[in-house]
Design a protein around this motif. Structure first.
Motif, PDB file in Angstrom:
ATOM      1  N   LEU A 182      58.744  12.003 -20.117  1.00  0.00           N
ATOM      2  CA  LEU A 182      59.758  11.651 -20.271  1.00  0.00           C
ATOM      3  C   LEU A 182      60.333  12.492 -21.473  1.00  0.00           C
ATOM      4  O   LEU A 182      61.517  12.997 -21.598  1.00  0.00           O
ATOM      5  N   GLU A 183      59.418  12.857 -22.564  1.00  0.00           N
ATOM      6  CA  GLU A 183      59.994  13.525 -23.828  1.00  0.00           C
ATOM      7  C   GLU A 183      60.166  15.085 -23.085  1.00  0.00           C
ATOM      8  O   GLU A 183      61.171  15.693 -23.404  1.00  0.00           O
ATOM      9  N   ALA A 184      59.361  15.682 -22.036  1.00  0.00           N
ATOM     10  CA  ALA A 184      59.696  16.892 -21.720  1.00  0.00           C
ATOM     11  C   ALA A 184      60.889  16.880 -20.906  1.00  0.00           C
ATOM     12  O   ALA A 184      61.383  17.889 -20.780  1.00  0.00           O
ATOM     13  N   GLU A 185      61.127  15.833 -20.041  1.00  0.00           N
ATOM     14  CA  GLU A 185      62.553  15.758 -19.360  1.00  0.00           C
ATOM     15  C   GLU A 185      63.530  15.851 -20.281  1.00  0.00           C
ATOM     16  O   GLU A 185      64.763  16.517 -20.113  1.00  0.00           O
ATOM     17  N   GLY A 186      63.328  15.383 -21.512  1.00  0.00           N
ATOM     18  CA  GLY A 186      64.261  15.071 -22.283  1.00  0.00           C
ATOM     19  C   GLY A 186      64.722  16.309 -23.075  1.00  0.00           C
ATOM     20  O   GLY A 186      65.743  16.781 -23.464  1.00  0.00           O
ATOM     21  N   VAL A 187      63.556  17.173 -23.516  1.00  0.00           N
ATOM     22  CA  VAL A 187      63.710  18.519 -23.816  1.00  0.00           C
ATOM     23  C   VAL A 187      64.440  19.495 -22.937  1.00  0.00           C
ATOM     24  O   VAL A 187      65.439  20.315 -23.456  1.00  0.00           O
ATOM     25  N   VAL A 188      64.172  19.278 -21.501  1.00  0.00           N
ATOM     26  CA  VAL A 188      64.890  20.091 -20.736  1.00  0.00           C
ATOM     27  C   VAL A 188      66.384  19.618 -20.548  1.00  0.00           C
ATOM     28  O   VAL A 188      67.093  20.607 -20.582  1.00  0.00           O
ATOM     29  N   ALA A 189      66.473  18.408 -20.674  1.00  0.00           N
ATOM     30  CA  ALA A 189      68.082  18.010 -20.463  1.00  0.00           C
ATOM     31  C   ALA A 189      68.660  18.275 -21.751  1.00  0.00           C
ATOM     32  O   ALA A 189      69.733  18.776 -21.729  1.00  0.00           O
ATOM     33  N   ARG A 190      68.183  18.226 -23.038  1.00  0.00           N
ATOM     34  CA  ARG A 190      68.702  18.576 -24.141  1.00  0.00           C
ATOM     35  C   ARG A 190      69.022  20.115 -24.018  1.00  0.00           C
ATOM     36  O   ARG A 190      70.090  20.533 -24.457  1.00  0.00           O
ATOM     37  N   LYS A 191      68.283  20.821 -23.738  1.00  0.00           N
ATOM     38  CA  LYS A 191      68.351  22.391 -23.543  1.00  0.00           C
ATOM     39  C   LYS A 191      69.464  22.664 -22.466  1.00  0.00           C
ATOM     40  O   LYS A 191      70.419  23.505 -22.802  1.00  0.00           O
ATOM     41  N   ALA A 192      69.469  21.869 -21.497  1.00  0.00           N
ATOM     42  CA  ALA A 192      70.717  22.133 -20.347  1.00  0.00           C
ATOM     43  C   ALA A 192      71.855  21.896 -20.959  1.00  0.00           C
ATOM     44  O   ALA A 192      73.043  22.463 -20.948  1.00  0.00           O
ATOM     45  N   GLU A 193      72.055  20.607 -21.749  1.00  0.00           N
ATOM     46  CA  GLU A 193      73.348  20.345 -22.490  1.00  0.00           C
ATOM     47  C   GLU A 193      73.585  21.045 -23.667  1.00  0.00           C
ATOM     48  O   GLU A 193      74.971  21.251 -23.572  1.00  0.00           O
TER      49      GLU A 193
END
Length: 176
Positions: free
Chosen positions: A119-130
């Motif tokens: 979930l943290e990795a997905e959060g980092v990816v989502a944050r970068k996309a954002e």
């Protein structure tokens, strides 16, 4: 009887949910094999904790599927209970139960840690996309602002060119 509609106990719904979960796990053949493996591992750990040297053997099972001569060999390490009378005592059964709880709890904690990392990795990816989307919007807004001030910039350059385009040097007066 623990059905919440038939029993007025305050925790009947919780007990019914646990019963449904247990039933679904016992109906899943892969889950049963997994739990039996955990039980065997708990037996080994309980015996080792009480100073026994443990010998295990492997059970194999052959199956024929769909009328073809396909053989599937499934194996599981098994402790022979007859060689270890400790496992048939209350103390032994309690030790196996406790070891089984420890193993299942450790596995659940590992699963949760892994899920948290995912979930943290997905959060980092989502944050970068954002951040990329925000950066793109910011650049588009800057380009729009730059284009909106174009007339002012061009006009000031034209005015400068009309004046002659040269700066007038001021002469310094010397005190002589």
């Amino acid at each position: 009887m623990i059905h919440p509609d038939k029993v007025k106990h305050e925790r009947a719904e919780e007990a019914f949910g646990m019963l449904k979960k247990a039933e679904s796990e016992l109906n899943d053949e892969t889950r049963i094999k997994f739990l039996l493996t955990v039980i065997e591992e708990a037996k080994v750990e309980a015996l080792r904790a009480h100073g026994h040297k443990v010998k295990t053997h492997v059970n194999t099972e052959e199956k024929e599927e769909d009328g073809r001569n396909r053989v599937t060999v499934e194996s599981a390490t098994v402790v022979d209970d007859q060689h270890y009378p400790f496992l048939q005592t209350r103390e032994g059964q309690g030790a196996v139960r406790e070891k089984m709880k420890e193993i299942l709890i450790e596995m659940e904690l590992r699963r949760r840690r892994l899920l948290k990392k995912e979930l943290e990795a997905e959060g980092v990816v989502a944050r970068k996309a954002e951040e990329a989307v925000i950066d793109k919007k910011r650049k588009a807004e800057e380009a729009k602002q730059w284009e909106a001030t174009r007339d002012t910039r061009v006009n000031s350059w034209r005015d400068f060119q009309k004046k002659g385009g040269k700066k007038i040097k001021k002469l310094k007066k010397s005190g002589l």
